[in-house]
Design a protein around this motif. Structure first.
Motif, PDB file in Angstrom:
ATOM      1  N   SER A  45      -4.094  12.404 -37.260  1.00 52.95           N
ATOM      2  CA  SER A  45      -4.264  11.619 -36.603  1.00 52.95           C
ATOM      3  C   SER A  45      -3.175  11.421 -35.422  1.00 52.95           C
ATOM      4  O   SER A  45      -2.090  11.597 -35.724  1.00 52.95           O
ATOM      5  CB  SER A  45      -4.577   9.927 -36.765  1.00 52.95           C
ATOM      6  N   PRO A  46      -3.912  11.585 -33.479  1.00 52.94           N
ATOM      7  CA  PRO A  46      -1.840  11.529 -32.866  1.00 52.94           C
ATOM      8  C   PRO A  46      -1.317   9.332 -32.982  1.00 52.94           C
ATOM      9  O   PRO A  46      -0.775   9.141 -32.335  1.00 52.94           O
ATOM     10  CB  PRO A  46      -2.150  12.087 -31.477  1.00 52.94           C
ATOM     11  N   PHE A  47      -1.944   9.048 -33.626  1.00 55.04           N
ATOM     12  CA  PHE A  47      -2.307   7.353 -33.686  1.00 55.04           C
ATOM     13  C   PHE A  47      -1.805   6.837 -34.503  1.00 55.04           C
ATOM     14  O   PHE A  47      -1.156   7.235 -35.884  1.00 55.04           O
ATOM     15  CB  PHE A  47      -3.584   6.537 -33.318  1.00 55.04           C
ATOM     16  N   THR A  48      -1.310   5.928 -34.309  1.00 56.86           N
ATOM     17  CA  THR A  48       0.345   5.388 -35.789  1.00 56.86           C
ATOM     18  C   THR A  48      -0.212   3.920 -35.355  1.00 56.86           C
ATOM     19  O   THR A  48      -0.366   3.067 -34.547  1.00 56.86           O
ATOM     20  CB  THR A  48       1.841   5.928 -35.434  1.00 56.86           C
ATOM     21  N   ASP A  49       0.536   3.275 -36.247  1.00 55.98           N
ATOM     22  CA  ASP A  49       0.517   1.506 -36.203  1.00 55.98           C
ATOM     23  C   ASP A  49       2.280   1.248 -36.023  1.00 55.98           C
ATOM     24  O   ASP A  49       2.897   1.485 -36.475  1.00 55.98           O
ATOM     25  CB  ASP A  49       0.122   1.598 -37.498  1.00 55.98           C
ATOM     26  N   GLY A  50       1.949   1.065 -34.801  1.00 64.39           N
ATOM     27  CA  GLY A  50       3.214   0.389 -33.879  1.00 64.39           C
ATOM     28  C   GLY A  50       3.836  -0.827 -34.580  1.00 64.39           C
ATOM     29  O   GLY A  50       5.170  -1.302 -34.845  1.00 64.39           O
ATOM     30  N   HIS A  51       2.690  -1.726 -35.192  1.00 65.82           N
ATOM     31  CA  HIS A  51       3.996  -2.815 -36.043  1.00 65.82           C
ATOM     32  C   HIS A  51       5.127  -1.660 -37.324  1.00 65.82           C
ATOM     33  O   HIS A  51       5.340  -2.883 -38.213  1.00 65.82           O
ATOM     34  CB  HIS A  51       2.562  -3.214 -36.300  1.00 65.82           C
ATOM     35  N   LYS A  52       4.446  -0.985 -37.280  1.00 65.32           N
ATOM     36  CA  LYS A  52       5.604  -0.408 -38.558  1.00 65.32           C
ATOM     37  C   LYS A  52       6.475   1.205 -38.505  1.00 65.32           C
ATOM     38  O   LYS A  52       6.889   1.930 -39.065  1.00 65.32           O
ATOM     39  CB  LYS A  52       4.441   0.404 -39.966  1.00 65.32           C
ATOM     40  N   THR A  53       6.398   1.178 -37.298  1.00 69.68           N
ATOM     41  CA  THR A  53       8.143   2.288 -36.750  1.00 69.68           C
ATOM     42  C   THR A  53       8.710   1.627 -36.556  1.00 69.68           C
ATOM     43  O   THR A  53       9.391   0.057 -36.426  1.00 69.68           O
ATOM     44  CB  THR A  53       6.945   2.995 -35.199  1.00 69.68           C
ATOM     45  N   SER A  54       9.458   1.990 -36.071  1.00 69.82           N
ATOM     46  CA  SER A  54      11.557   1.373 -35.735  1.00 69.82           C
ATOM     47  C   SER A  54      11.402   2.980 -34.904  1.00 69.82           C
ATOM     48  O   SER A  54      11.760   3.782 -34.985  1.00 69.82           O
ATOM     49  CB  SER A  54      11.454   0.936 -37.080  1.00 69.82           C
ATOM     50  N   CYS A  55      12.308   2.416 -33.894  1.00 65.47           N
ATOM     51  CA  CYS A  55      13.226   2.631 -32.725  1.00 65.47           C
ATOM     52  C   CYS A  55      12.304   3.801 -31.737  1.00 65.47           C
ATOM     53  O   CYS A  55      12.376   5.039 -32.253  1.00 65.47           O
ATOM     54  CB  CYS A  55      14.840   3.386 -33.633  1.00 65.47           C
ATOM     55  N   CYS A  56      11.334   3.333 -31.702  1.00 68.52           N
ATOM     56  CA  CYS A  56      10.193   3.824 -30.590  1.00 68.52           C
ATOM     57  C   CYS A  56       9.176   3.418 -29.293  1.00 68.52           C
ATOM     58  O   CYS A  56       9.725   2.109 -28.692  1.00 68.52           O
ATOM     59  CB  CYS A  56       8.804   3.957 -31.940  1.00 68.52           C
ATOM     60  N   LEU A  57       9.320   4.740 -28.584  1.00 72.64           N
ATOM     61  CA  LEU A  57       8.653   3.944 -27.544  1.00 72.64           C
ATOM     62  C   LEU A  57       7.506   3.717 -28.043  1.00 72.64           C
ATOM     63  O   LEU A  57       6.768   5.080 -28.841  1.00 72.64           O
ATOM     64  CB  LEU A  57       8.850   5.356 -26.594  1.00 72.64           C
ATOM     65  N   LEU A  58       6.787   2.923 -27.425  1.00 73.96           N
ATOM     66  CA  LEU A  58       4.934   2.915 -27.986  1.00 73.96           C
ATOM     67  C   LEU A  58       4.242   2.501 -27.056  1.00 73.96           C
ATOM     68  O   LEU A  58       4.589   2.057 -25.517  1.00 73.96           O
ATOM     69  CB  LEU A  58       5.083   1.385 -28.789  1.00 73.96           C
TER      70      LEU A  58
END
Length: 213
Positions: A45-58
């Motif tokens: 999937s091209p989607f992710t859970d932004g609450h579990k990412t780090s150092c990203c543009l969301l």
């Protein structure tokens, strides 16, 4: 919850579906005992859970985007995650969002081996977000010139300058980082919508080219 898309190959067809059928929807042959290269796999999937990412543009649907649509006709928000996965973005001043980014597109901005930048990332982000540029008393939100994307791009350029690298224009960053991922989102959501209506999507399999001997 987003449904997983299954991809399999059979009778020279690329087949996409939500669940593996007992028989091939193209030729009707039973799918038991298929070869390893024909085994079904889940399409990433091209989607992710932004609450579990780090150092990203969301990139996520805006709060008024009730359909959670990523098409070019719907409002989107952008934000920056720190090393703890929290979001910072600007509209009525910089704030941290604890919800609303569970389904988003993420663009990694720091490689795992960039230890120096990882150690400084949160400090860079806090210092930048506390600047007067993002205080709504001094600079009001503007739909085109002073918004969440402006915040993200200017922050990235501030980091690039601190790291002794050249800065990016809005067009360069959009073309290199945003558009490739949004094109993938568009193809993926179009596929999902087709499967919801027709159950299967099939195209002719593209044979791998063999180098001339």
């Amino acid at each position: 919850m987003e449904r997983s898309v299954i991809h399999l190959t059979h009778c020279q067809k690329e087949i996409f579906c939500f669940s593996v059928p007992e028989v091939c929807p193209s030729c009707g042959e039973e799918l038991k005992g298929r070869r390893l290269q024909e085994a079904p796999v889940s399409l990433p999937s091209p989607f992710t859970d932004g609450h579990k990412t780090s150092c990203c543009l969301l990139v996520a649907p805006a709060h008024n985007n009730l359909d959670r649509d990523f098409s070019g006709t719907s409002d989107l928000h952008t934000g920056i995650s720190n090393t703890k996965g929290m979001k910072i973005w600007v509209q009525d001043g910089v704030r941290r969002d604890q919800s609303g980014w569970a389904l988003c597109v993420s663009v990694p901005l720091v490689r795992p081996d960039m230890f120096h930048l990882l150690a400084q990332w949160d400090q860079y982000l806090e210092r930048f977000s506390e600047g007067p540029t993002w205080d709504p008393v001094w600079h009001k939100f503007h739909e085109d010139e002073h918004n969440c994307f402006s915040f993200c791009l200017q922050f990235l350029n501030s980091v690039l300058e601190l790291e002794g690298q050249g800065i990016l224009t809005r067009e360069e960053f959009t073309q290199s980082f945003i558009l490739p991922r949004m094109r993938r989102v568009s193809k993926y959501t179009t596929l999902i919508q087709h499967l919801q209506k027709h159950q299967y999507y099939m195209v002719d399999r593209q044979e791998e080219s063999t180098p001339n001997s």
